[in-house]
Design a protein around this motif. Structure first.
Motif, mmCIF file in Angstrom:
data_model
loop_
_atom_site.group_PDB
_atom_site.id
_atom_site.type_symbol
_atom_site.label_atom_id
_atom_site.label_comp_id
_atom_site.label_asym_id
_atom_site.label_seq_id
_atom_site.Cartn_x
_atom_site.Cartn_y
_atom_site.Cartn_z
ATOM 1 N N LYS A 173 37.553 42.344 27.436
ATOM 2 C CA LYS A 173 37.094 42.213 28.814
ATOM 3 C C LYS A 173 36.979 43.578 29.501
ATOM 4 N N ALA A 174 37.968 44.442 29.276
ATOM 5 C CA ALA A 174 37.919 45.775 29.878
ATOM 6 C C ALA A 174 36.754 46.589 29.314
ATOM 7 N N LEU A 175 36.550 46.522 28.006
ATOM 8 C CA LEU A 175 35.430 47.241 27.387
ATOM 9 C C LEU A 175 34.093 46.710 27.869
ATOM 10 N N MET A 176 33.991 45.399 28.027
ATOM 11 C CA MET A 176 32.746 44.799 28.511
ATOM 12 C C MET A 176 32.404 45.308 29.907
ATOM 13 N N MET A 177 33.398 45.329 30.796
ATOM 14 C CA MET A 177 33.160 45.811 32.156
ATOM 15 C C MET A 177 32.822 47.294 32.167
ATOM 16 N N ASN A 178 33.508 48.052 31.334
ATOM 17 C CA ASN A 178 33.233 49.484 31.238
ATOM 18 C C ASN A 178 31.807 49.745 30.744
ATOM 19 N N LYS A 179 31.350 48.904 29.840
ATOM 20 C CA LYS A 179 30.027 49.093 29.242
ATOM 21 C C LYS A 179 28.890 48.811 30.217
ATOM 22 N N TYR A 188 38.381 41.900 36.612
ATOM 23 C CA TYR A 188 37.639 40.858 35.895
ATOM 24 C C TYR A 188 37.465 39.585 36.720
ATOM 25 N N GLU A 189 38.478 39.215 37.510
ATOM 26 C CA GLU A 189 38.399 37.982 38.286
ATOM 27 C C GLU A 189 37.223 37.979 39.255
ATOM 28 N N ASP A 190 36.797 39.171 39.697
ATOM 29 C CA ASP A 190 35.688 39.277 40.657
ATOM 30 C C ASP A 190 34.390 39.701 39.973
ATOM 31 N N LEU A 191 34.272 39.368 38.724
ATOM 32 C CA LEU A 191 33.159 39.831 37.895
ATOM 33 C C LEU A 191 31.798 39.638 38.553
ATOM 34 N N ASN A 192 31.573 38.484 39.133
ATOM 35 C CA ASN A 192 30.248 38.175 39.666
ATOM 36 C C ASN A 192 29.968 38.797 41.028
ATOM 37 N N ASN A 193 30.928 39.557 41.545
ATOM 38 C CA ASN A 193 30.710 40.257 42.815
ATOM 39 C C ASN A 193 30.138 41.654 42.620
ATOM 40 N N TYR A 194 30.028 42.079 41.361
ATOM 41 C CA TYR A 194 29.592 43.449 41.082
ATOM 42 C C TYR A 194 28.164 43.471 40.546
ATOM 43 N N ASP A 195 27.543 44.647 40.671
ATOM 44 C CA ASP A 195 26.203 44.851 40.118
ATOM 45 C C ASP A 195 26.333 45.365 38.687
ATOM 46 N N PHE A 196 25.878 44.564 37.753
ATOM 47 C CA PHE A 196 25.941 44.932 36.343
ATOM 48 C C PHE A 196 24.563 45.329 35.829
ATOM 49 N N SER A 197 24.545 46.273 34.919
ATOM 50 C CA SER A 197 23.307 46.682 34.249
ATOM 51 C C SER A 197 23.413 46.262 32.788
#
Length: 257
Positions: A173-179, A188-197
């Motif tokens: 999970k940490a690597l996924m967010m970092n990537k 991670y709990e607020d995953l959908n509040n962030y802008d992901f590329s």
């Protein structure tokens, strides 16, 4: 995270999937190959019999007094659907963190654009986390479940898994967010509040699974066996670090299209 009984051992003939009985590796692999090739159970103090599962044919070792085997097989097949495959990057960080890891902790990754900023981030978080390790071009570490998140500039990025029981999952999970997250502090709990590329190709097998949540529907549409469809999803998770089987992560994939 698999939750299998301690009185069974599982093998596909090439590797041990679960060794609750703590049987010798050579015995498990040789016996499982024999049973899977012949489809004939072997009985003794330990029984070994073949089972068709979502991962393909599996040899199951268990105590001879445990019957009926078909109920045990159904239970194992249900649990095997929770399995996840991890890539080398995950395994390397698990090796680094395993001695300090405790259930319920978070894994975090800290990345910055230059050495000065990296040292500054380390100082900022030193009193907030349990341990920090140099992992090459970024820092990785262990943090408590209830962490306060300071604000940082756009020159850095710090991402936290949720509190996890399983170290492999916390690292993934940490690597996924970092990537996929550009900068800032994120949990991670607020995953959908962030802008992901993301910018990844989502294969058809994953798109169908996202819409149907059914391996049967995926297999039917793609003209595959269910075990083939499942393995394609496992490979996608391993490569991208994102799981379409977890709702909060599936939503990211659905937004990607």
């Amino acid at each position: 995270m698999l939750r299998l009984p301690n009185n069974v051992t599982l093998s596909d003939g090439d590797k041990i999937i679960w060794n609750g009985l703590n049987l010798p590796e050579i015995f498990v692999l040789e016996t499982s190959r024999m049973v899977l090739e012949s489809s004939v159970p072997i009985k003794g103090e330990v029984v070994c019999f073949p089972v068709k599962t979502i991962l393909g044919p599996i040899a199951v070792f268990t105590e001879s007094r445990i019957e009926p085997y078909d109920i045990l097989a159904d239970l194992l097949n249900y649990e095997l659907q929770k399995i996840r495959w991890y890539n080398e990057e995950v395994e390397k960080l698990v090796d680094v963190l395993s001695e300090s890891w405790r259930v319920g902790k978070r894994i975090f990754i800290m990345r910055s654009r230059n050495l000065e900023n990296r040292l500054s981030l380390r100082m900022m978080f030193s009193n907030l986390v349990d341990a920090v390790y140099n992992a090459g071009d970024f820092d990785v570490g262990i943090a408590p479940s209830g962490i306060s998140l300071p604000r940082i500039g756009e020159d850095g990025k710090v991402v936290f898994s949720d509190p996890e029981e399983d170290l492999h999952e916390a690292v993934r999970k940490a690597l996924m967010m970092n990537k996929y997250l550009d900068h800032g502090v994120a949990v991670y709990e607020d995953l959908n509040n962030y802008d992901f590329s993301l910018h990844i190709d989502i294969p058809e097998v994953v798109k169908i699974f996202l819409r149907s949540k059914s391996l049967f529907e995926v297999a039917k549409h793609m003209k595959l066996e269910e075990e083939e469809a499942f393995k394609k999803i496992l490979e996608f998770e391993k490569e991208t670090l994102i799981s379409p089987r977890i709702p909060i992560e599936a939503f990211l994939l659905l937004k990607e299209g």
